[in-house]
Design a protein around this motif. Structure first.
Motif, PDB file in Angstrom:
ATOM      1  N   ILE A  39       0.849  -1.189   0.000  1.00 43.62           N
ATOM      2  CA  ILE A  39       0.000   0.000   0.000  1.00 43.62           C
ATOM      3  C   ILE A  39       0.885   1.240   0.000  1.00 43.62           C
ATOM      4  O   ILE A  39       1.868   1.302   0.739  1.00 43.62           O
ATOM      5  N   ASN A  40       0.530   2.227  -0.801  1.00 46.30           N
ATOM      6  CA  ASN A  40       1.230   3.509  -0.821  1.00 46.30           C
ATOM      7  C   ASN A  40       0.400   4.555  -0.097  1.00 46.30           C
ATOM      8  O   ASN A  40      -0.812   4.653  -0.310  1.00 46.30           O
ATOM      9  N   VAL A  47      -4.487   6.811   5.963  1.00 47.69           N
ATOM     10  CA  VAL A  47      -4.533   5.649   5.087  1.00 47.69           C
ATOM     11  C   VAL A  47      -5.274   4.515   5.787  1.00 47.69           C
ATOM     12  O   VAL A  47      -5.170   4.353   7.001  1.00 47.69           O
ATOM     13  N   LYS A  48      -6.023   3.747   5.000  1.00 48.31           N
ATOM     14  CA  LYS A  48      -6.703   2.563   5.520  1.00 48.31           C
ATOM     15  C   LYS A  48      -5.896   1.335   5.158  1.00 48.31           C
ATOM     16  O   LYS A  48      -5.521   1.148   3.995  1.00 48.31           O
ATOM     17  N   VAL A 102      -3.768   5.346  15.462  1.00 47.87           N
ATOM     18  CA  VAL A 102      -4.323   4.098  14.920  1.00 47.87           C
ATOM     19  C   VAL A 102      -5.735   3.887  15.456  1.00 47.87           C
ATOM     20  O   VAL A 102      -5.965   3.961  16.661  1.00 47.87           O
ATOM     21  N   MET A 103      -6.671   3.593  14.564  1.00 43.19           N
ATOM     22  CA  MET A 103      -8.069   3.346  14.949  1.00 43.19           C
ATOM     23  C   MET A 103      -8.580   2.102  14.231  1.00 43.19           C
ATOM     24  O   MET A 103      -8.179   1.811  13.095  1.00 43.19           O
ATOM     25  N   SER A 114      -9.912  -4.308   9.477  1.00 44.48           N
ATOM     26  CA  SER A 114      -9.148  -3.187   8.936  1.00 44.48           C
ATOM     27  C   SER A 114      -8.910  -2.093   9.974  1.00 44.48           C
ATOM     28  O   SER A 114      -9.673  -1.938  10.933  1.00 44.48           O
ATOM     29  N   ILE A 115      -7.838  -1.333   9.752  1.00 45.17           N
ATOM     30  CA  ILE A 115      -7.491  -0.213  10.629  1.00 45.17           C
ATOM     31  C   ILE A 115      -7.194   1.016   9.765  1.00 45.17           C
ATOM     32  O   ILE A 115      -6.994   0.915   8.553  1.00 45.17           O
ATOM     33  N   THR A 116      -7.192   2.196  10.417  1.00 41.22           N
ATOM     34  CA  THR A 116      -6.768   3.420   9.756  1.00 41.22           C
ATOM     35  C   THR A 116      -5.598   4.014  10.528  1.00 41.22           C
ATOM     36  O   THR A 116      -5.557   3.945  11.758  1.00 41.22           O
ATOM     37  N   LEU A 117      -4.687   4.593   9.802  1.00 37.03           N
ATOM     38  CA  LEU A 117      -3.525   5.261  10.384  1.00 37.03           C
ATOM     39  C   LEU A 117      -3.550   6.707   9.905  1.00 37.03           C
ATOM     40  O   LEU A 117      -3.452   6.974   8.706  1.00 37.03           O
TER      41      LEU A 117
END
Length: 226
Positions: A39-40, A47-48, A102-103, A114-117
């Motif tokens: 992932i970029n 980003v997810k 992080v969530m 999945s997480i998001t940063l």
């Protein structure tokens, strides 16, 4: 019922149950963890990082287990930054690297982990591991995602050449259409001239024939010699 008949009946039931179990197991594949291999992410954005799994068994909250870990490279130690608790669900852990950035962004009912940063930093680049355990499935799932952090988006493609080509093609097409119109007009004009000339010639012929006929009427025949 005799003892032999009873044994026979029990044997048939055991065989049927065994066959049913084999059919159920054959219709279910082992656990699979689905992730993007790379992932970029643009520096400073959110980003997810997706991770989902499939299992032979429905998720049991009392037995389910899941961890997210980070490592700078394959040879470095993994740092766990999110885990699953039976009563709290998915919970971010204290991390000096990520803080509160992080969530959890998935849905456990849909096997989505999945997480998001947020506020992605250059130091966040590395390997993210998604570990899943869902008993009674004996296989533990593992997904590996390589996160690449870029400082700028790729430059847009230069459209100058495309515009120039489009303008040239458009100009040529317009010139072609204009030429066709001119040629068509010239042909129509020439056709009209030919029709006019033919009409004039026809009128001239008719007039000449009329004069000749009129002259014939006024000419008296000479008397025959007696």
């Amino acid at each position: 019922m005799s003892s032999r008949a009873l044994e026979r009946s029990c044997g048939v039931q055991l065989v049927s149950a065994g066959l049913l179990l084999l059919l159920l197991l054959s219709g279910c594949s082992s656990m699979d963890v689905l992730v993007a291999s790379s992932i970029n992410a643009l520096n400073g954005t959110t980003v997810k990082i997706p991770c989902t799994f499939t299992s032979c068994y429905k998720m049991d909250a009392t037995k389910f287990g899941m961890n997210w870990t980070y490592q700078e490279s394959l040879n470095d130690t993994e740092e766990m930054f999110m885990t699953y608790y039976k009563k709290k669900g998915m919970v971010p852990l204290h991390s000096d690297r990520f803080g509160e950035r992080v969530m959890f962004a998935g849905n456990l009912d849909k096997n989505d982990l999945s997480i998001t940063l947020s506020d992605v930093q250059l130091e966040d680049e590395g390997i993210y591991n998604c570990y899943v355990k869902n008993p009674p499935d004996r296989i533990q799932g593992h997904g590996v995602i390589q996160l690449n952090v870029v400082t700028e988006l790729p430059p847009p493609r230069d459209s100058t050449i495309a515009v120039a080509i489009g303008a040239s093609v458009g100009g040529a097409l317009a010139l072609l259409i204009l030429s066709m119109v001119v040629v068509k007009c010239l042909r129509r004009h020439r056709k009209q001239e030919l029709i006019s000339e033919e009409k004039m010639e026809e009128e001239g012929k008719l007039e000449a024939e009329g004069v000749a006929e009129e002259g014939t009427k006024h000419v008296h025949p000479l008397p025959e010699d007696l």
